[in-house]
Design an enzyme around this catalytic site. Structure first.
Site, PDB file in Angstrom:
ATOM      1  N   GLU A 127      31.302  44.663   7.020  1.00  0.00           N
ATOM      2  CA  GLU A 127      30.286  45.393   6.237  1.00  0.00           C
ATOM      3  C   GLU A 127      30.151  44.800   4.839  1.00  0.00           C
ATOM      4  O   GLU A 127      29.073  44.813   4.249  1.00  0.00           O
ATOM      5  CB  GLU A 127      30.616  46.884   6.172  1.00  0.00           C
ATOM      6  CG  GLU A 127      30.682  47.593   7.542  1.00  0.00           C
ATOM      7  CD  GLU A 127      29.494  47.346   8.444  1.00  0.00           C
ATOM      8  OE1 GLU A 127      28.382  47.084   7.930  1.00  0.00           O
ATOM      9  OE2 GLU A 127      29.664  47.397   9.689  1.00  0.00           O
ATOM     10  N   GLU A 177      23.002  39.790  10.118  1.00  0.00           N
ATOM     11  CA  GLU A 177      24.257  39.728  10.865  1.00  0.00           C
ATOM     12  C   GLU A 177      24.968  38.393  10.640  1.00  0.00           C
ATOM     13  O   GLU A 177      26.195  38.321  10.747  1.00  0.00           O
ATOM     14  CB  GLU A 177      23.959  39.965  12.355  1.00  0.00           C
ATOM     15  CG  GLU A 177      25.145  40.331  13.202  1.00  0.00           C
ATOM     16  CD  GLU A 177      25.768  41.685  12.862  1.00  0.00           C
ATOM     17  OE1 GLU A 177      25.172  42.476  12.097  1.00  0.00           O
ATOM     18  OE2 GLU A 177      26.876  41.948  13.383  1.00  0.00           O
TER      19      GLU A 177
END
Ligand code: ZN
Length: 486
Positions: free
Chosen positions: A256, A285
């Protein structure tokens, strides 16, 4: 650019930020009894956002506004693309999808509890039918999947993606077999407890060490880790703590953090515009996976951080060597569940879902047959026999949400991340020594300059090609895996 258009752009981004805030709160601190109230609040905000976006005047402004700079041109392109998709969807269809989603979610939970796909099947049939309708409403060149993929990965097409994934699977299979032949490594965490408080302190140390600005963001706990950017100066991360398995929090945080560093790196010039976002889910991502896998599973990174982890858990890790720790961190094994898969086998799970989704959207696989098809592909790709649907077709929540076209972005993230990291490595000859000394700022600065500050100005593959000289390909990813495991 016309002032009314710019004002509307700012208003839309502010609304999006508040929607993200309310959603973040829902996943972190919302009192249980407030669920219905929050659902209503979110629905109102989303309705407002939609209305302000599809407003016919916005279309007129977009067509007539003067653009003088490349950024303004990009802004008009990004906003036009988002608006065109919203305008093409009849509100009847939007409502039908929202209803089908909530019914499917309930049925999916029930099907999981009963280990019976048939409970979920009719709901999934409805969602597939509606998504096919949606794809036709959005428009495509004969490949419905493209219209859905476009929502997550603008510019990407099945014709471009499919051969890359096919090549990737073919190259991964011998690698997995070779790694497995060495036998399973020892799990250095087995049978030990790692108090949550010390885990939490360590994750904050890692966040700061990687350059995440805790005065422009924060970390909290949630059931499923996620990140949410309300603005470049307000980035929310979450992680989860499991006392028996500290890697869950550590790698959740690093993952994250990679998303968060990206969000904090958008240019202040783009604040309150849709350019202050990633051009695609795949590129977003790429940043989380670059930090999680290429940095966070490497020896240089842990040469610096492992003594710090041991200092927090002297009783549990005092007699565990760095080598033994790294062997546990980099375990590779074929497994049923995607979210628990290692970085080598992970893309096999994505390929499986991509093939099934494509079949569902094309109509070559019926929903009634999708469980059998899932199990057959698990046998072929992973060499495993599924014995219960929660290890198979019922494991992911994505289809219960009615999301098709999202899974490939995970694989794109792995591939783009590896290609970007290889380029960073060429540009930064002291990278490994810097990581081993706890100085990842050179890498962060390189990413800021080459990726983050551009926001959504370029499509993902164009940006990667511009920065690295290479578009979407699996060579850098396979090379990185071979260097570590080969
Ligand atoms: Zn992610």
């Amino acid at each position: 650019m016309h002032e009314p258009l710019l004002n509307r752009v700012h208003e839309l981004r502010d609304l999006a930020g508040v929607i993200n805030l309310a959603t973040w709160d829902q996943e972190t601190y919302l009192p249980r009894k407030a669920e219905a109230a929050r659902a209503a609040q979110l629905s109102t905000l989303q309705g407002l956002y939609h209305e302000r976006l599809v407003d016919p005047r916005v279309g007129e402004w977009l067509a007539a506004t003067p653009v003088t700079t490349a950024r303004e041109r990009a802004l008009v392109r990004v906003l036009t693309r988002e608006r065109d998709r919203a305008v093409r969807l009849p509100s009847r269809l939007v409502k039908a999808i929202a209803e089908a989603q909530s019914l499917a979610l309930g049925a999916w939970r029930e099907a999981r509890a009963k280990q019976d796909f048939r409970v979920f099947q009719p709901r999934l049939e409805t969602l597939v039918r509606l998504r096919r309708e949606q794809a036709d409403a959005l428009g495509h060149d004969g490949e419905r999947y493209d219209a859905l993929l476009e929502g997550f990965e603008p510019g990407m097409r099945v014709a471009r993606l499919a051969p890359v994934l096919t090549s990737l699977v073919a190259r991964l299979e011998p690698l997995v077999t070779a790694i497995e032949a060495r036998g399973p490594p020892r799990d250095v965490f087995a049978g030990k407890q790692f108090p949550g408080e010390a885990q939490w302190a360590f994750t904050l140390e890692v966040l700061e060490g990687l350059g995440f600005d805790l005065e422009a963001g924060r970390q909290d706990r949630s059931i499923h880790p996620f990140s949410s950017g309300l603005a470049a100066t307000d980035v929310r991360l979450t992680t989860r703590l499991r006392e028996a398995q500290p890697l869950s929090a550590i790698f959740g945080t690093i993952h994250e953090c990679g998303h968060g560093l990206y969000e904090q790196g958008f240019s202040p010039d783009d604040a309150r515009t849709p350019l202050a976002q990633a051009p695609s889910m795949g590129l977003h991502e790429s940043q989380s996976r670059l930090w999680e896998n290429l940095v966070g599973r490497s020896r240089p990174f842990w040469s610096f951080f492992y003594p710090r982890l041991v200092a927090r858990f002297p009783a549990q890790l005092g007699d565990v060597s760095l080598d033994a720790f790294l062997a546990t961190v980099n375990r590779v094994e074929r497994s049923f569940v995607r979210v628990e898969a290692d970085e080598v086998t992970y893309n096999l799970h994505v390929a499986l879902r991509f093939e099934l989704e494509l079949g569902l959207l094309r109509g070559s696989i019926a929903v009634a047959d999708v469980e059998a098809a899932w199990n057959e592909k698990t046998r072929r790709l992973l060499g495993l026999e599924v014995t219960r649907p929660t290890d198979g077709v019922l494991q992911d929540i994505h289809w219960a949400w009615g999301e098709f076209g999202y899974f490939p972005t995970y694989a794109l993230g792995n591939l783009y991340g590896a290609t970007l990291f290889a380029a960073a490595r060429r540009a930064l000859p002291t990278l490994d020594a810097d990581l081993a000394a706890g100085r990842p700022r050179g890498l962060l600065e390189w990413l800021r300059q080459n990726v983050h500050r551009h926001g959504a100005q370029f499509d993902a593959e164009d940006l990667v090609r511009q920065v690295t000289g290479q578009g979407l390909r699996d060579d850098d990813f396979i090379a990185a895996l071979t260097a570590r495991y080969g």
